[in-house]
Scaffold this active site. Structure first.
Site, PDB file in Angstrom:
ATOM      1  N   HIS A  96       0.831  -1.199   0.000  1.00  0.00           N
ATOM      2  CA  HIS A  96       0.000   0.000   0.000  1.00  0.00           C
ATOM      3  C   HIS A  96       0.878   1.266   0.000  1.00  0.00           C
ATOM      4  O   HIS A  96       0.753   2.124  -0.866  1.00  0.00           O
ATOM      5  CB  HIS A  96      -0.913  -0.025   1.234  1.00  0.00           C
ATOM      6  CG  HIS A  96      -1.835   1.146   1.335  1.00  0.00           C
ATOM      7  ND1 HIS A  96      -3.174   1.054   1.058  1.00  0.00           N
ATOM      8  CD2 HIS A  96      -1.621   2.439   1.689  1.00  0.00           C
ATOM      9  CE1 HIS A  96      -3.738   2.240   1.223  1.00  0.00           C
ATOM     10  NE2 HIS A  96      -2.813   3.100   1.616  1.00  0.00           N
ATOM     11  N   GLU A  97       1.783   1.331   0.957  1.00  0.00           N
ATOM     12  CA  GLU A  97       2.636   2.523   1.055  1.00  0.00           C
ATOM     13  C   GLU A  97       3.580   2.618  -0.143  1.00  0.00           C
ATOM     14  O   GLU A  97       3.873   3.708  -0.629  1.00  0.00           O
ATOM     15  CB  GLU A  97       3.425   2.532   2.369  1.00  0.00           C
ATOM     16  CG  GLU A  97       2.577   2.471   3.639  1.00  0.00           C
ATOM     17  CD  GLU A  97       1.448   3.490   3.694  1.00  0.00           C
ATOM     18  OE1 GLU A  97       1.570   4.544   3.042  1.00  0.00           O
ATOM     19  OE2 GLU A  97       0.433   3.222   4.382  1.00  0.00           O
ATOM     20  N   HIS A 154       3.521   6.626  -6.860  1.00  0.00           N
ATOM     21  CA  HIS A 154       2.808   7.823  -7.310  1.00  0.00           C
ATOM     22  C   HIS A 154       3.726   9.047  -7.185  1.00  0.00           C
ATOM     23  O   HIS A 154       3.723   9.933  -8.025  1.00  0.00           O
ATOM     24  CB  HIS A 154       1.553   8.003  -6.441  1.00  0.00           C
ATOM     25  CG  HIS A 154       0.427   8.728  -7.104  1.00  0.00           C
ATOM     26  ND1 HIS A 154      -0.712   9.064  -6.431  1.00  0.00           N
ATOM     27  CD2 HIS A 154       0.252   9.189  -8.360  1.00  0.00           C
ATOM     28  CE1 HIS A 154      -1.541   9.700  -7.258  1.00  0.00           C
ATOM     29  NE2 HIS A 154      -0.970   9.785  -8.432  1.00  0.00           N
ATOM     30  N   HIS A 203       1.723   4.302  -2.906  1.00  0.00           N
ATOM     31  CA  HIS A 203       1.772   5.765  -2.757  1.00  0.00           C
ATOM     32  C   HIS A 203       3.147   6.264  -3.188  1.00  0.00           C
ATOM     33  O   HIS A 203       3.274   7.295  -3.848  1.00  0.00           O
ATOM     34  CB  HIS A 203       1.566   6.170  -1.291  1.00  0.00           C
ATOM     35  CG  HIS A 203       0.142   6.133  -0.825  1.00  0.00           C
ATOM     36  ND1 HIS A 203      -0.887   6.734  -1.500  1.00  0.00           N
ATOM     37  CD2 HIS A 203      -0.418   5.590   0.297  1.00  0.00           C
ATOM     38  CE1 HIS A 203      -2.023   6.559  -0.834  1.00  0.00           C
ATOM     39  NE2 HIS A 203      -1.767   5.867   0.264  1.00  0.00           N
TER      40      HIS A 203
HETATM   41 ZN   LIG Z   1      -3.130   5.175   1.771  1.00  0.00          ZN
END
Ligand SMILES: [Zn+2]
Length: 705
Positions: free
Chosen positions: A497-498, A504, A501
């Protein structure tokens, strides 16, 4: 979770900027590493030379410098244009952003009493500075002049986005109102912020006011040893005999899940669900009515029909109608499954000797028993296959397979703690694209949870290419002398998940700091993170690294399947629950008139279609629904489900084309990861997906078809 410090002035409001006094302590400034150009590798944060005493003077000097930069924009004799006003404003305060990033990131990852004191001292200075900007009329006049020419300007998509975003930030804060309305606007926002605070204090007071003291050991029956121990400690810390439970999450949730004593479960449930609904000084009913009324007034002042319309102007979902039909659609498709799940728990309870109808305080208790009967596995069985070093190589391998990225540790990059490692990230052409810090283990001074943040945002203005410095911080268990760090399955999805990010941020190819990386609408920001979690359930990926650290065996397929199924346990019930919160939120915020009368009735009406339980006297969700009355999720609760729909829908393309399909990954990268907030997210999404998202893939993933 994501923390954005470099929001490039997006939360600023207020008037008049003074030109800056010349720096008085020149000598100190010259020796303050925060104020000098960074001479480090890739101009990374100079952690080795920054001392605690550098922060305050650096903040003061950088705020002055930023003020001077903004004043220069205002004083510019040239006719306002896109470059001398909009771009200049986005770039103003670069040094301040740099210092803020270092300070606030460390205040989360490596804090101390001194850091927290500085944070207290600096916060009002930063908010004053912010206020000086968005309510500055001369500055707004310039922005408005540029915005009025929008039709005639030759701007690309990202430039148009930045112009609109800048203009709207001011307008949404009341800059376009006449003097009378401006005064009204200020009054409303002031009262709203006081009410939000009061609401939260009331919930807290009622949460803390309740205690369940157990003195008879047999009332602990069913509770796990660790929970009993915690309750004993809580009692001790309050100098009480026995076991003390309260309404805090870590105490309340396990009690409802495990305690065999039904009367006590009911008692604690009723206490929690009636918080701030007792007609006493902590009651929130009137506060809710007033908040709703003021939000409507504010929306009307800014020419929106409803508060939801105002909020959704800056969301991917765009309109209340779209949100409402999104929620209804999911509800139509899940309700019958939820009814079946309810019946399943009822039957299970009856087999266990229960008579009557399952009540809210029975649900978690029997569900937990049913779950462990069906999917019997523990974290301890999974962990030996998930050694941290191997998981890291798995995640890096995924970045290589999907996006051609190579990560190389560089010990020459300064870090803020020996546990932190720093990597250089290269693209497939071996060009340097980012620095990535990884900080895995808990320690005193690090707050709990996991997050991604940056020390420097990507930008590329007039050929000046700035590559980002990204950081991922988690609290995974540390290796011991005999055992390496072994992760739970949830920790692996957290890492992905991290890291999503992080991608991104790292892959961003935008022009402006204000539109790059994770500077996107918040119902879009969780797409890059959540989509990468999907790989955790793919055997093809797990096979590459999920290998038992002692036996060398691959993680058994059977175990992976169990994890997947457990994930979907009561998916429809969970869905309906989330939908009911989102519907309640919209009921309060997509309306043109204040709420009259009894809130209990209002609430029951709003969530009637999703409700599976008998109504409980005295219970009210609204009076302790902090998300929407003091947490910033007003007209935004839907975004939890929205993000899930997006990530499942986007991942379905990978499932169709192959989970390592380079063409699909390229498209995701080019249309989403590189684009940041440079264009409306729906346009970016459609460019990747070929159509708007549909819930079909999420329903399939949850087993609701
Ligand atoms: Zn998040």
């Amino acid at each position: 979770m994501i923390i954005i410090n470099n929001s490039s002035m997006s939360e600023y409001k207020s008037t008049n900027i003074n030109s800056s006094p010349p720096p008085t302590e020149g000598l100190e400034e010259a020796s303050n590493p925060l104020l000098q150009p960074f001479q480090t590798v890739h101009q990374t944060a100079p952690f080795n030379s920054v001392k605690i005493e550098h922060y305050l003077p650096a903040f003061d000097a950088a705020i002055d410098e930023a003020k001077a930069e903004v004043q220069k924009i205002i004083d510019d004799p040239a006719v306002p244009d896109f470059s001398n006003t909009i771009v200049a404003l986005d770039l103003a305060g670069e040094k301040l952003e740099r210092i803020k990033a270092i300070f606030f990131n460390l205040n989360s990852a490596e804090t101390s009493d001194e850091m927290q004191e500085i944070a207290q001292e600096v916060a009002p200075k930063l908010s004053d500075f912010g206020n000086d900007i968005t309510l500055n009329e001369q500055l707004f006049d310039r922005i408005k002049t540029v915005h009025n020419q929008l039709e005639n300007l030759v701007l690309n998509v990202e430039e148009t986005t930045l112009l609109e975003k800048t203009y709207r930030r001011f307008v949404r804060s009341g800059a376009n109102l006449n003097e009378t309305d401006k005064a009204k606007y200020r009054e409303i926002t002031k009262e709203l912020s006081q009410l939000g605070l009061k609401y939260q204090q009331n919930v807290l007071a009622e949460t803390n006011a309740y205690e369940l003291l157990i003195t008879n050991k047999k009332d602990l029956s069913g509770l796990p040893e660790s929970i009993i121990e915690m309750a004993a400690q809580t009692a001790q810390s309050k100098e009480k005999e026995g076991w003390l439970f309260n309404l805090q999450y870590p105490s309340y949730v396990p009690f409802l899940k495990y305690a065999d004593n039904r009367e006590l479960r009911e008692q604690i449930f009723r206490a929690s669900s009636s918080r701030s609904n007792h007609g006493n000084e902590n009651d929130n009913n009137d506060i809710i009515r007033r908040i709703v009324e003021l939000r409507i007034e504010k929306a009307h002042l800014l020419s929106f029909k409803t508060h939801a319309e105002y909020k959704l102007q800056e969301r991917m979902a765009e309109t209340p109608e779209k949100v409402t039909s999104f929620l209804d659609d999911l509800h139509q498709k899940s309700k019958s499954f939820a009814v079946k799940e309810f019946a399943g728990v009822q039957r299970f309870a009856e087999k266990d000797g229960f008579t009557g109808i399952i009540q809210r305080w029975d649900w978690a208790y029997y569900s937990e028993k049913l779950k462990s009967e069906r999917y019997n596995f523990t974290d301890e069985e999974v962990k030996p296959y998930l050694q941290l070093e191997k998981v890291i190589s798995g995640v890096f391998g995924l970045a290589k397979k999907l996006y051609g990225l190579g990560l190389k540790e560089n010990k020459g990059i300064e870090v803020y703690h020996p546990d932190v490692s720093a990597y250089e990230v290269y693209n497939e052409n071996l060009e340097f694209i980012a620095v990535l810090y990884l900080d895995f283990f808990p320690r005193e001074g690090k707050r709990s949870g996991a997050w991604m943040t940056d020390y420097r945002t990507q930008s590329n203005v007039n050929g000046n290419s700035i590559r980002p410095h990204i950081s991922l911080v988690t609290n995974f268990s540390k290796p011991t002398e005999n055992t390496p760090s072994l992760l739970t399955f949830d920790e692996v999805t957290t890492f992905l998940h991290e890291f999503g990010h992080g991608l991104h941020g790292m892959l961003s190819q935008c022009q402006f700091p204000g539109t790059s990386g994770t500077n996107v609408y918040w119902d879009f920001v969780e797409l890059p993170s959540q989509i990468h979690e999907n790989w955790a359930y793919e055997k093809e990926w797990l096979d590459q690294f999920a290998i038992h650290y002692q036996t060398g065996e691959k993680m058994p397929e059977e175990l992976i399947l169990k994890i997947k199924k457990a994930q979907n346990f009561q998916a429809a019930y969970m869905m309906e629950r989330q939908l009911s919160f989102a519907m309640l939120d919209m009921a309060y915020h997509d309306r043109e008139l204040p709420v009259e009368g009894d809130l209990k009735e209002f609430e029951l009406n709003a969530v009637a279609s999703t409700d599976l339980f008998e109504s409980v006297d005295g219970s009210l969700q609204s009076t302790a629904f902090s998300h929407i009355f003091s947490g910033g999720y007003d007209a935004g609760y839907y975004s939890y489900k929205w993000a899930e729909v997006l990530d499942a829908d986007a991942f379905s393309v990978f499932q169709e084309k192959g989970i390592f399909d380079r063409k699909t990954a390229d498209s995701f990268r080019k249309n989403i990861l590189e684009k940041g907030g440079s264009e409306h997210p729906m346009i970016l999404y459609k460019a990747f997906r070929g159509q708007e998202p549909t819930p079909a893939a999420l329903l399939k993933r949850n087993g609701l078809v």
